[in-house]
Design a protein around this motif. Structure first.
Motif, mmCIF file in Angstrom:
data_model
loop_
_atom_site.group_PDB
_atom_site.id
_atom_site.type_symbol
_atom_site.label_atom_id
_atom_site.label_comp_id
_atom_site.label_asym_id
_atom_site.label_seq_id
_atom_site.Cartn_x
_atom_site.Cartn_y
_atom_site.Cartn_z
ATOM 1 N N UNK A 17 -24.106 8.027 15.798
ATOM 2 C CA UNK A 17 -25.517 8.263 15.482
ATOM 3 C C UNK A 17 -25.813 9.758 15.504
ATOM 4 N N UNK A 18 -25.319 10.456 16.516
ATOM 5 C CA UNK A 18 -25.536 11.908 16.599
ATOM 6 C C UNK A 18 -24.937 12.602 15.376
ATOM 7 N N UNK A 19 -23.762 12.160 14.961
ATOM 8 C CA UNK A 19 -23.123 12.737 13.770
ATOM 9 C C UNK A 19 -23.985 12.494 12.532
ATOM 10 N N UNK A 20 -24.477 11.285 12.379
ATOM 11 C CA UNK A 20 -25.331 10.969 11.231
ATOM 12 C C UNK A 20 -26.633 11.777 11.264
ATOM 13 N N UNK A 21 -27.188 11.967 12.454
ATOM 14 C CA UNK A 21 -28.403 12.782 12.567
ATOM 15 C C UNK A 21 -28.126 14.212 12.121
ATOM 16 N N UNK A 22 -26.960 14.726 12.483
ATOM 17 C CA UNK A 22 -26.580 16.069 12.022
ATOM 18 C C UNK A 22 -26.473 16.106 10.497
ATOM 19 N N UNK A 23 -25.897 15.070 9.928
ATOM 20 C CA UNK A 23 -25.771 15.016 8.465
ATOM 21 C C UNK A 23 -27.139 14.973 7.782
ATOM 22 N N UNK A 24 -28.086 14.291 8.408
ATOM 23 C CA UNK A 24 -29.427 14.205 7.812
ATOM 24 C C UNK A 24 -30.127 15.558 7.768
ATOM 25 N N UNK A 25 -29.657 16.495 8.573
ATOM 26 C CA UNK A 25 -30.247 17.845 8.581
ATOM 27 C C UNK A 25 -29.698 18.715 7.449
ATOM 28 N N UNK A 26 -28.754 18.177 6.690
ATOM 29 C CA UNK A 26 -28.171 18.918 5.578
ATOM 30 C C UNK A 26 -28.816 18.473 4.276
ATOM 31 N N UNK A 27 -28.467 19.163 3.213
ATOM 32 C CA UNK A 27 -29.004 18.814 1.890
ATOM 33 C C UNK A 27 -28.224 17.620 1.340
ATOM 34 N N UNK A 28 -28.932 16.506 1.149
ATOM 35 C CA UNK A 28 -28.298 15.277 0.680
ATOM 36 C C UNK A 28 -29.072 14.715 -0.506
ATOM 37 N N UNK A 29 -28.375 13.984 -1.328
ATOM 38 C CA UNK A 29 -29.055 13.262 -2.403
ATOM 39 C C UNK A 29 -29.785 12.063 -1.781
ATOM 40 N N UNK A 30 -30.658 11.450 -2.559
ATOM 41 C CA UNK A 30 -31.372 10.271 -2.068
ATOM 42 C C UNK A 30 -30.403 9.144 -1.722
ATOM 43 N N UNK A 31 -29.391 8.978 -2.530
ATOM 44 C CA UNK A 31 -28.396 7.921 -2.285
ATOM 45 C C UNK A 31 -27.654 8.179 -0.980
ATOM 46 N N UNK A 32 -27.229 9.419 -0.776
ATOM 47 C CA UNK A 32 -26.526 9.772 0.454
ATOM 48 C C UNK A 32 -27.421 9.572 1.672
ATOM 49 N N UNK A 33 -28.677 9.977 1.553
ATOM 50 C CA UNK A 33 -29.611 9.843 2.670
ATOM 51 C C UNK A 33 -29.823 8.364 3.027
ATOM 52 N N UNK A 34 -30.007 7.527 2.026
ATOM 53 C CA UNK A 34 -30.183 6.096 2.285
ATOM 54 C C UNK A 34 -28.940 5.492 2.923
ATOM 55 N N UNK A 35 -27.763 5.916 2.454
ATOM 56 C CA UNK A 35 -26.518 5.418 3.038
ATOM 57 C C UNK A 35 -26.434 5.781 4.516
#
Length: 67
Positions: A17-35
């Motif tokens: 979860x912490x790793x995913x939260x870090x990823x959400x702080x980066x620039x992601x496409x809508x598809x990546x963010x939903x995933x």
């Protein structure tokens, strides 16, 4: 021994979860963010299932899983 294994699984889910939260702080496409949001939801569900199945063996919720 089994309790230690369950605690280790909860900790692994919390780290994911912490790793995913870090990823959400980066620039992601809508598809990546939903995933990633879906994966975080699945990780949280897994934690809750572990806690439910072993109410007497696991420590109370950590701050990370409450997010």
């Amino acid at each position: 021994m089994e309790a230690n294994r369950k605690i280790a699984r909860v900790l692994a889910h919390e780290q994911n979860i912490a790793h995913y939260q870090d990823l959400l702080r980066t620039k992601l496409s809508d598809v990546e963010m939903r995933f990633i949001e879906r994966r975080m939801s699945e990780e949280r569900f897994a934690i809750e299932m572990l806690r439910f199945m072993s109410r007497d063996e696991l420590p109370p919720r950590s701050r990370q899983t409450a997010v």
